[in-house]
Design a protein around this motif. Sequence first.
Motif, PDB file in Angstrom:
ATOM      1  N   THR A   6       0.824  -1.216   0.000  1.00  0.00           N
ATOM      2  CA  THR A   6       0.000   0.000   0.000  1.00  0.00           C
ATOM      3  C   THR A   6       0.855   1.262   0.000  1.00  0.00           C
ATOM      4  O   THR A   6       0.344   2.358   0.074  1.00  0.00           O
ATOM      5  CB  THR A   6      -0.898   0.063   1.240  1.00  0.00           C
ATOM      6  N   GLY A   7       2.178   1.087  -0.033  1.00  0.00           N
ATOM      7  CA  GLY A   7       3.046   2.259  -0.050  1.00  0.00           C
ATOM      8  C   GLY A   7       3.407   2.747   1.341  1.00  0.00           C
ATOM      9  O   GLY A   7       4.059   3.768   1.500  1.00  0.00           O
ATOM     10  N   MET A   8       2.999   2.004   2.369  1.00  0.00           N
ATOM     11  CA  MET A   8       3.367   2.403   3.721  1.00  0.00           C
ATOM     12  C   MET A   8       4.695   1.782   4.082  1.00  0.00           C
ATOM     13  O   MET A   8       5.002   0.674   3.680  1.00  0.00           O
ATOM     14  CB  MET A   8       2.315   1.921   4.692  1.00  0.00           C
ATOM     15  N   VAL A   9       5.449   2.509   4.864  1.00  0.00           N
ATOM     16  CA  VAL A   9       6.766   2.012   5.217  1.00  0.00           C
ATOM     17  C   VAL A   9       6.731   1.512   6.652  1.00  0.00           C
ATOM     18  O   VAL A   9       6.210   2.174   7.536  1.00  0.00           O
ATOM     19  CB  VAL A   9       7.793   3.150   5.074  1.00  0.00           C
ATOM     20  N   ARG A  10       7.243   0.308   6.879  1.00  0.00           N
ATOM     21  CA  ARG A  10       7.208  -0.232   8.231  1.00  0.00           C
ATOM     22  C   ARG A  10       8.613  -0.573   8.693  1.00  0.00           C
ATOM     23  O   ARG A  10       9.401  -1.160   7.973  1.00  0.00           O
ATOM     24  CB  ARG A  10       6.314  -1.460   8.278  1.00  0.00           C
ATOM     25  N   ASN A  11       8.850  -0.199   9.941  1.00  0.00           N
ATOM     26  CA  ASN A  11      10.147  -0.406  10.543  1.00  0.00           C
ATOM     27  C   ASN A  11      10.132  -1.769  11.228  1.00  0.00           C
ATOM     28  O   ASN A  11       9.248  -2.051  12.006  1.00  0.00           O
ATOM     29  CB  ASN A  11      10.289   0.724  11.572  1.00  0.00           C
ATOM     30  N   GLU A  12      11.124  -2.620  10.924  1.00  0.00           N
ATOM     31  CA  GLU A  12      11.072  -3.947  11.523  1.00  0.00           C
ATOM     32  C   GLU A  12      12.224  -4.237  12.469  1.00  0.00           C
ATOM     33  O   GLU A  12      12.567  -5.381  12.726  1.00  0.00           O
ATOM     34  CB  GLU A  12      10.959  -5.007  10.426  1.00  0.00           C
ATOM     35  N   ILE A 208      -7.289  10.533   1.453  1.00  0.00           N
ATOM     36  CA  ILE A 208      -6.207  11.303   2.080  1.00  0.00           C
ATOM     37  C   ILE A 208      -5.680  10.639   3.359  1.00  0.00           C
ATOM     38  O   ILE A 208      -4.749  11.129   3.979  1.00  0.00           O
ATOM     39  CB  ILE A 208      -6.651  12.748   2.402  1.00  0.00           C
ATOM     40  N   ARG A 209      -6.255   9.486   3.715  1.00  0.00           N
ATOM     41  CA  ARG A 209      -5.814   8.839   4.959  1.00  0.00           C
ATOM     42  C   ARG A 209      -4.339   8.450   4.920  1.00  0.00           C
ATOM     43  O   ARG A 209      -3.598   8.679   5.861  1.00  0.00           O
ATOM     44  CB  ARG A 209      -6.643   7.574   5.220  1.00  0.00           C
ATOM     45  N   LEU A 210      -3.930   7.855   3.803  1.00  0.00           N
ATOM     46  CA  LEU A 210      -2.561   7.355   3.700  1.00  0.00           C
ATOM     47  C   LEU A 210      -1.556   8.489   3.880  1.00  0.00           C
ATOM     48  O   LEU A 210      -0.529   8.324   4.535  1.00  0.00           O
ATOM     49  CB  LEU A 210      -2.377   6.669   2.346  1.00  0.00           C
ATOM     50  N   LEU A 215       2.624  10.808   7.181  1.00  0.00           N
ATOM     51  CA  LEU A 215       3.193  11.951   7.909  1.00  0.00           C
ATOM     52  C   LEU A 215       3.493  11.535   9.356  1.00  0.00           C
ATOM     53  O   LEU A 215       4.571  11.820   9.889  1.00  0.00           O
ATOM     54  CB  LEU A 215       2.218  13.134   7.873  1.00  0.00           C
ATOM     55  N   LEU A 216       2.545  10.852   9.997  1.00  0.00           N
ATOM     56  CA  LEU A 216       2.773  10.406  11.382  1.00  0.00           C
ATOM     57  C   LEU A 216       3.958   9.445  11.449  1.00  0.00           C
ATOM     58  O   LEU A 216       4.774   9.502  12.368  1.00  0.00           O
ATOM     59  CB  LEU A 216       1.510   9.738  11.947  1.00  0.00           C
ATOM     60  N   ARG A 217       4.061   8.569  10.452  1.00  0.00           N
ATOM     61  CA  ARG A 217       5.186   7.634  10.389  1.00  0.00           C
ATOM     62  C   ARG A 217       6.530   8.387  10.279  1.00  0.00           C
ATOM     63  O   ARG A 217       7.479   8.105  10.988  1.00  0.00           O
ATOM     64  CB  ARG A 217       4.966   6.691   9.201  1.00  0.00           C
ATOM     65  N   LYS A 218       6.543   9.386   9.405  1.00  0.00           N
ATOM     66  CA  LYS A 218       7.776  10.163   9.195  1.00  0.00           C
ATOM     67  C   LYS A 218       8.180  10.876  10.491  1.00  0.00           C
ATOM     68  O   LYS A 218       9.343  10.836  10.899  1.00  0.00           O
ATOM     69  CB  LYS A 218       7.534  11.181   8.065  1.00  0.00           C
ATOM     70  N   LEU A 219       7.212  11.507  11.158  1.00  0.00           N
ATOM     71  CA  LEU A 219       7.529  12.239  12.386  1.00  0.00           C
ATOM     72  C   LEU A 219       7.987  11.286  13.481  1.00  0.00           C
ATOM     73  O   LEU A 219       8.894  11.590  14.258  1.00  0.00           O
ATOM     74  CB  LEU A 219       6.311  13.038  12.850  1.00  0.00           C
ATOM     75  N   THR A 220       7.358  10.105  13.544  1.00  0.00           N
ATOM     76  CA  THR A 220       7.738   9.107  14.542  1.00  0.00           C
ATOM     77  C   THR A 220       9.200   8.725  14.373  1.00  0.00           C
ATOM     78  O   THR A 220       9.970   8.666  15.337  1.00  0.00           O
ATOM     79  CB  THR A 220       6.854   7.850  14.373  1.00  0.00           C
ATOM     80  N   GLU A 221       9.586   8.496  13.128  1.00  0.00           N
ATOM     81  CA  GLU A 221      10.956   8.049  12.880  1.00  0.00           C
ATOM     82  C   GLU A 221      11.963   9.179  13.006  1.00  0.00           C
ATOM     83  O   GLU A 221      12.996   9.032  13.648  1.00  0.00           O
ATOM     84  CB  GLU A 221      11.043   7.398  11.501  1.00  0.00           C
ATOM     85  N   GLU A 222      11.655  10.327  12.394  1.00  0.00           N
ATOM     86  CA  GLU A 222      12.632  11.419  12.414  1.00  0.00           C
ATOM     87  C   GLU A 222      12.855  11.968  13.817  1.00  0.00           C
ATOM     88  O   GLU A 222      13.952  12.358  14.169  1.00  0.00           O
ATOM     89  CB  GLU A 222      12.157  12.561  11.508  1.00  0.00           C
ATOM     90  N   ARG A 223      11.796  12.012  14.613  1.00  0.00           N
ATOM     91  CA  ARG A 223      11.910  12.637  15.925  1.00  0.00           C
ATOM     92  C   ARG A 223      11.982  11.619  17.044  1.00  0.00           C
ATOM     93  O   ARG A 223      12.043  12.012  18.222  1.00  0.00           O
ATOM     94  CB  ARG A 223      10.739  13.581  16.141  1.00  0.00           C
TER      95      ARG A 223
END
Length: 372
Positions: A6-12, A208-210, A215-223
């Motif tokens: 779905t184009g979502m990135v997951r950290n494993e 627009i959900r994805l 965005l939440l994923r990016k902020l979680t990882e970057e910060r």
Amino acid sequence: MTTTETGMVRNETAPGVAVLEARHVTKEFPVRGNPFGRGKGRVVHAVDDVSLVLYAGRITALVGESGSGKSTFARLLAALHPLTRGEILFKGEKVDARGGRRFREHVSRVQLILQDPFGSFNPVATIARTLMRAVRIHHRTASPARRKAIIDDLLAQVSLRPAAQFTQKYPHELSGGQLQRISIARALAADPAVFLADEPVSSLDVSIRLGVLNLLRKLTEERGVALLYVTHDIASARYFAEDTAVMYAGQLVEHGSSEQVTQNAAHPYTQLLISSAPDPSRADENRVPDIGQPPSLINPPSGCRFHPRCPFAMERCAEEAPPRFAVDDGQWARCWLYADDDEAAAGRAQNARLHGTGAIRRAGRPVPDGEL
Ligand code: ADP
Ligand code: MG
């Protein structure tokens, strides 16, 4: 790191630093009696003995039907309700002294993001005014020019550019997705350690959900923020969160990696949630199956709270609440099917006939209560 279809990135990677921890958290709301005194003294068992750890830079999903206690649990983590029992630790220290330094740090660094962005904004304040309020609280000594620069930067972080196009607007002039981004920007002003996102995209248009989740994923990882993703949609948990906890009638019934919980669900309730989730690849059978109703939380069922709806219920299920059984590395289920005896083995075999290769066929190891 993997990119899903779905184009979502997951950290494993393995979990990092524990930031927020709930230990045996319980919340009972008193029931207001009617004028004849009936119902007095009774309580709603909204959250019952829930333990969960949130890690820096990692997303944990909390999944369950409406009314299962998810929002109450998020509010308890945010210290918006007093606990009935249990404790909450922020960076290893207990949060309880109302007004103390640890409590103040906790309420500012643990930020709630709510489902309905329209409801969480003052309708007669411009976006600039709303954001300025948050910036003033968290950047007390900054000059007015510096605060304005901080607001522009917050809007850029949630991909709303140029800032001037948004700051003079009122909430009703923006779309739900833009407003949800602004509520994320407002939460960022506090330099949060934890985001508690309560159904953050449920009220938004599907298209627009994805974008908001990414965005939440990016902020979680970057910060390095720890994110609790509260949702009734178990399919989105699979793609978005590393870990998934399943809540039923105020209790956690299963926990593990999102892959384990969604691909090899152990608890019959998790299996029910998965089989009732709309699946675009099964368009011909897109009817909503009759999955029954959650129980009363004033007078919850005895034993396992799910037993009245469970196709695999045995006698003991009505009599005694099951312990947690470790069913796989890092995955547990609170279900008697994983006991080590013949009747449970027969139940597992029946479960496997219905659920095929994904079903777990082995007995589990009871997890001692002290272990989180
Ligand atoms: P969810 O978010 O999973 O839909 P909630 O946490 O909102 O579930 O609700 C769990 C239960 O707690 C429900 O029965 C709800 O009516 C009850 N509840 C929630 N907040 C309160 C409150 N402030 N007072 C009394 N009961 C409440
Ligand atoms: Mg809710």
